[in-house]
Design an enzyme around this catalytic site. Structure first.
Site, PDB file in Angstrom:
ATOM      1  N   GLU A   1       3.355  -0.398   4.132  1.00 53.79           N
ATOM      2  CA  GLU A   1       3.151   1.040   3.733  1.00 53.79           C
ATOM      3  C   GLU A   1       4.128   1.677   3.088  1.00 53.79           C
ATOM      4  O   GLU A   1       5.146   1.676   3.861  1.00 53.79           O
ATOM      5  CB  GLU A   1       2.687   1.609   4.712  1.00 53.79           C
ATOM      6  CG  GLU A   1       1.309   0.854   5.635  1.00 53.79           C
ATOM      7  CD  GLU A   1      -0.254   1.337   4.976  1.00 53.79           C
ATOM      8  OE1 GLU A   1       0.169   2.384   3.635  1.00 53.79           O
ATOM      9  OE2 GLU A   1      -1.066   0.987   5.252  1.00 53.79           O
TER      10      GLU A   1
ATOM     11  N   HIS B   1       0.822  -1.055   0.067  1.00 59.63           N
ATOM     12  CA  HIS B   1      -0.001   0.104   0.017  1.00 59.63           C
ATOM     13  C   HIS B   1       0.885   1.208   0.006  1.00 59.63           C
ATOM     14  O   HIS B   1       2.153   1.120   0.119  1.00 59.63           O
ATOM     15  CB  HIS B   1      -1.008   0.116   1.320  1.00 59.63           C
ATOM     16  CG  HIS B   1      -2.243  -0.811   1.348  1.00 59.63           C
ATOM     17  ND1 HIS B   1      -3.256  -0.479   0.988  1.00 59.63           N
ATOM     18  CD2 HIS B   1      -2.161  -2.021   1.037  1.00 59.63           C
ATOM     19  CE1 HIS B   1      -4.203  -1.463   1.032  1.00 59.63           C
ATOM     20  NE2 HIS B   1      -3.546  -2.541   1.222  1.00 59.63           N
TER      21      HIS B   1
HETATM   22 ZN    ZN Z   1      -4.132   1.530   0.764  1.00 53.62          ZN
END
Ligand code: ZN
EC number: 3.4.17.24
Length: 1040
Positions: free
Chosen positions: A948, A863
């Site tokens: 992330e 992400h």
């Molecule tokens: Zn995301």
């Protein structure tokens, strides 16, 4: 006694005062005051020290106001003040104490107001005089405290005090030329600030031209830094009183809509009619930038504390029979190498000569599994864009085998980074070429999509002959061919040049931008100027997705009708300033963050200002050093095909556009935010593209895979690209399988091949998170490379990779959702095969692996994180969650393997952008339906992660620039040392390092053969040395 008390409380820490308060000291002193003040002839030699002591103690006593009220000390003090109107020293003392009462409790302020305190104060502060300024200051500060009470504010409006306060403020502003009375001036502003918290206050303020007055006086203060308290308060008032308005669009729903199968209508998220944008909420909280405490509090409440939920492993939620279909996408488990797997899958080369029917197919009616694209009958013909001196793609594999081509997989590995970034691989345009970007746009790009012609348009052919781009793993021809087959809702027919031509990271790195002092308030003053001095305001719509917009004769031209583009409307505000509105995610009314659009017809060397006015997040990394990215077509044609960070005077702040309830998740009165930035374009009449982050389109992915498929070494690499399923928009969602070919056809080697543990990786469930795609690109390229570490990795694991879980969202320029208007990463608990096919089938695949006892060893969903720097993992831990929530953990009941921490710890060492300290292993209730939590809980994957990646930059380690490493120029541009903004090179490197981390994980904590161990140990030593070398080299590169 008062003297002793005062002395005792004047030294030491506040502990003494708090001790006295806890022993009833406030009450005792207040009682003394009441008694002393009510004698017929009060003794001021006692009262004054007492009042001073009360003011001192009261400031530390949070219940002081209530205590004073209970003992009737408030009225007594007010009466005392009234008696001393002419005696300034006594009066000042009373005012101090009254202020402490009122600032502790709004209700005390209210009752003081009802007893005439404001009338008394107006006698003190009017008319303007420079006499008794100490009393004046005490009075104005008390008045400001009283006006926190809404009923006092209402009374002030009704009695016309607002007008008087404004006049007095002006008097002080004009007469205080030496800036000696900043406190008094700010006191008046605080009064105005509190009164304008109520709607009638704001209306009255507008009526008496308060905005104009504060704008003018505020501007006169901008130059002096000592006047900051004044300017800041003025700015707050101006922002608050700026008349609220609706976004200048007919509807906040997306310009495009998609009819969801089975629902009959469009848009599951349509939340009823769009309400009027009245001014809701009496009091506006000025908490834009300090929401963090609130956030932390909410995070604590969000932790999953139900031990049963944390520890239970649900049954398979799908019938065993249904899982059988997933066998087909695990060919590695059944393939028979004797038959000659290699021969049965001829490489397929899409090219410009191949006429592709547009796929208006809605193939979701078919079974989820369809043959991989490669199996379609595609005739490979010598292409018409064959160029002299450059091998056609057909010939290429041979050259590659001899290691000659730059696209040799060997170029993927260690030594190659340097070549990839150092050599400009596009030849510059001959200077005599008169190349007009506009003509190019009109003639060429539009015709790229002509579906009748089988030949690449002449312009393109010529362009490519002149600029034989050889960006690693990018081919304009492949891109074009793939883009033709991509199904978009608006039926895009234009390619954005950067996606078509390709991007190569620049050879230099860019530091995070130093925020210029006062940039936000300057911007707010500019906004206000539009309102009150509209003489130069143009207010012309120059681009609109919803209707044809007129051609602006002199201004910029905007365009966004291409893959991942999402500009909805552009309004020219002033000559060089544009307000931009982003399109909502399809079938929704929100999610404005990602942006990607084209801008042309610019004049060079002039600063253009862009304001994206419908952002939604309360804060942004744009306030902390991040810049948007830009790609210039002229630069690309001159050999610099780079997305680079640009923009200055960047700020992100709450604006005066109100969101209707439908656009704010049902909450009324929320505001939009503005992202403002200035850009100076490098060339005249260029075509430039601006984006939130480095774009990575679906067509880019598909053409990238086409190239990879050809480039890998089929003798060593087992690589399969299949279609997991089709999306709602009719696009195939590719699934990759990567592992090593078996060592031999001996049964034990075949067994080793099939028994390798699985690693499942995926990304881009959120379309706006293009950084995740670049990380995944790095992962895939590394895994297919001839790097010995990659070879070992392939022998250790079977990789299942779904690079783009939300192709439709990416294609149609969404930020968060799929075509159904759903956030697909909130659908993992119960995905619908109709509405969320990619999630449904990925989950099916994971179920299938579980049903055959092949639960993945590692699962990771890539992400992008918009609020933080660096790269980090989120994982799942029962114990850490319970501890964090403050629950007692019964270690006899709750047992947990801490193996989930190993991989992030390794990455912290091997990946420069990765930071362990940002990782979290908490299971939040609100994340109960995300991939990470569901795969962990339902499939029992211990190492189930979300990775992330920042959009902004790094604040740690290698990519945190030390002052020594910076050039003088950089030091001049940003005085303090800061981190680098992340680029595609660093993101791709992260993807490769993730793989390295997996290998070390295997060696450290999992069973493996001695042979493998030895090989890996040698390699990793080597890797360490090489890394050191490369670090040195790259630092030299960046800063030499
Ligand atoms: Zn995301």
């Amino acid at each position: 006694i008062l003297g002793v008390l005062t002395d005792l409380l004047s030294v030491g820490t506040d502990r003494r005062i708090h001790y006295m308060i806890s022993k009833g000291g406030s009450e005792a002193l207040l009682q003394v005051l009441v008694n002393a003040a009510q004698t017929p002839e009060p003794d001021y030699s006692v009262l004054l020290p007492l009042l001073r002591l009360l003011a001192k103690v009261g400031q530390r006593d949070r219940r002081f106001g209530q205590k004073a009220q209970t003992l009737e000390a408030t009225d007594v003090t007010l009466t005392l003040a009234r008696k001393n109107l002419a005696h300034h020293q006594n009066l000042t003392h009373c005012l101090w104490v009254l202020r402490v009462y009122a600032s502790n409790a709004v209700s005390v302020g209210t009752s003081l107001g009802m007893n005439g305190a404001m009338e008394l104060l107006f006698k003190v502060i009017t008319p303007y005089t420079k006499k008794h300024t100490r009393t004046m200051r005490a009075a104005i500060e008390l008045l400001a405290a009283l006006l926190k009470s809404k009923s006092n504010s209402r009374r002030a409006v009704n009695r016309g005090y607002l007008c008087e306060l404004l006049k007095l403020y002006q008097d002080w502003h004009h007469c205080d030329t030496s800036n000696s009375y900043v406190h008094i001036r700010r006191g008046f502003l605080l009064c105005l600030k509190h009164i304008t918290n109520i709607q009638t206050g704001r209306e009255a303020f507008l009526f008496i031209r308060g905005i104009e007055i504060l704008f003018t006086t505020g501007q006169e203060c901008l130059a002096s830094k000592s006047l900051d308290p004044i300017v800041n308060t003025v700015t707050q008032i101006l922002r608050k009183c700026y008349p609220k308005g609706r976004l200048p669009v007919a509807t906040v729903s997306s310009s495009y809509s998609f009819s969801i199968p089975g629902s009959g209508g469009t848009g599951s998220s349509y939340a009823g009619p769009e309400d009027n944008c009245e001014d809701y909420g009496e009091e506006e909280m000025e908490k834009d930038l300090d929401n963090e405490d609130l956030e932390n509090k909410e995070e604590e409440d969000d932790l999953e504390t139900d031990v049963d939920k944390l520890t239970s492993k649900p049954e398979l939620a799908r019938p065993e029979a249904e899982l059988g279909q997933y066998k087909a996408i695990c060919p590695e488990l059944s393939c028979n190498f004797q038959v000659g797997l290699l021969g049965s899958y001829p490489p397929i080369i899409p090219n410009a000569a191949f006429s592709m029917q547009q796929q208006h197919c809605r193939e979701r009616d078919q079974p989820a599994m369809v043959p991989e694209l490669g199996e379609r009958a595609v005739k490979v013909t010598p292409s018409n864009w064959k160029k002299k001196g450059k091998p056609t793609e057909n010939e290429a594999p041979d050259r590659r085998a001899r290691g000659e081509s730059t696209r040799d997989p060997a170029c993927l590995s260690k030594g190659e980074d340097a070549t990839k970034s150092d050599t400009p691989t596009l030849h510059p345009l001959p200077t005599e070429t008169c190349w007009d970007a506009r003509t190019f746009h009109a003639q060429c790009v539009n015709s790229l999509y002509s579906r009748e012609g089988v030949e690449a348009p002449d312009v393109v052919t010529k362009l490519l002959e002149r600029h034989p781009g050889n960006i690693c793993f990018h081919s304009p021809h492949f891109y074009m061919a793939r883009a033709r087959r991509t199904c978009s809702i608006p039926d895009y027919r234009v390619l954005a040049f950067p996606d078509f031509w390709g991007h190569q990271p620049p050879t230099y790195c860019q530091s995070m931008l130093q925020r210029k002092y006062g940039v936000q308030r300057a911007k707010i003053f500019e906004d206000v100027r539009c309102l009150i001095q509209p003489s130069d305001v143009i207010d012309l719509v120059v681009f609109d997705l919803d209707s044809r917009s007129p051609d602006a004769p002199d201004g910029l031209k905007f365009f966004s009708k291409f893959e991942s583009g999402n500009l909805r409307k552009a309004i020219q505000v002033r000559e060089f300033e544009y307000n931009l509105i982003l399109n909502s995610d399809l079938n929704t009314t929100q999610h404005h963050q990602w942006f990607y659009f084209e801008v042309s017809a610019m004049k060079p060397a002039l600063p253009y200002r862009f304001n994206i006015i419908n952002c939604e997040k309360f804060n942004s990394q744009f306030n902390y050093g991040m810049q948007p990215v830009m790609y210039s077509v002229k630069e690309a044609l001159q050999g610099r095909p780079h997305w680079i960070r640009v923009g200055y005077d960047i700020c992100y702040y709450k604006n005066h556009y109100r969101r209707c309830a439908a656009a704010a998740g049902g909450v009324r009165g929320k505001s939009y935010y503005t992202l403002a930035f200035s850009v100076t374009f490098p060339h005249k009449d260029d075509i430039c593209y601006l984006a939130y982050h480095y774009p990575y389109t679906y067509s880019a992915l598909m053409s990238h895979l086409d190239l990879l498929k050809q480039a890998r070494n089929p003798k060593k690499v087992f690589f399969r690209q299949q279609t997991l399923c089709y999306t709602l928009g009719g696009n195939p969602c590719p699934l990759l399988t990567i592992t090593a070919m078996p060592q031999s056809q001996r049964s034990d080697d075949l067994e080793q091949f099939r028994d390798r543990p699985y690693v499942v990786l995926m990304s881009r469930v959120h379309p706006g998170e293009s950084n995740a795609s670049w990380v995944m690109k790095g992962t895939i390229e590394f895994l297919l490379s001839s790097d010995p570490i990659a070879e070992l990795l392939r022998r250790c694991f079977i990789f299942k990779i779904i690079h783009m879980l939300n192709p439709d969202g990416v294609i149609n320029g969404n930020h968060r959702c799929s075509l159904s208007g759903d956030d697909l990463n909130r659908q993992w608990l119960a995905p619908s095969s109709q509405l969320h096919p990619t999630i449904y089938h990925t989950k099916g695949l994971l179920y299938y692996l579980r049903s055959i006892n092949r639960t993945p060893l590692v699962f990771c969903d890539y992400h992008g994180h918009s609020q933080r720097k660096n790269v980090f993992l989120y994982g799942c831990s029962i114990k850490e969650t319970l501890w964090q929530a403050g629950c007692t953990v019964d270690t006899a009941v709750v047992t947990e393997d801490v193996g989930y921490r190993t991989l992030p710890k390794i990455l912290d060492k091997v990946a420069p952008a990765f930071v362990m300290s940002s990782c979290s292993f908490l299971v939040e209730k609100s994340r109960g339906s995300t991939a990470r939590v569901v795969v962990w809980r339902e499939n029992g994957v211990l190492r189930s992660y979300t990775m992330e990646s920042t959009y902004c930059g790094c604040s740690h380690g290698l990519y945190k620039v030390t002052d020594k490493e910076r050039t003088n120029r950089e030091r001049a541009h940003s005085p303090d040392s800061r981190g680098l903004q992340i680029g595609t090179r660093e993101l791709e490197e992260m993807g490769a390092k993730f793989c390295l981390g997996l290998l070390i994980l295997q060696l450290k904590s999992l069973p493996c053969s001695k042979n493998l161990m030895d090989q890996a140990a040698t390699l990793l030593d080597l890797e360490e040395e090489i890394t050191d070398l490369r670090v040195q080299r790259s630092v030299q590169q960046h800063y030499s």
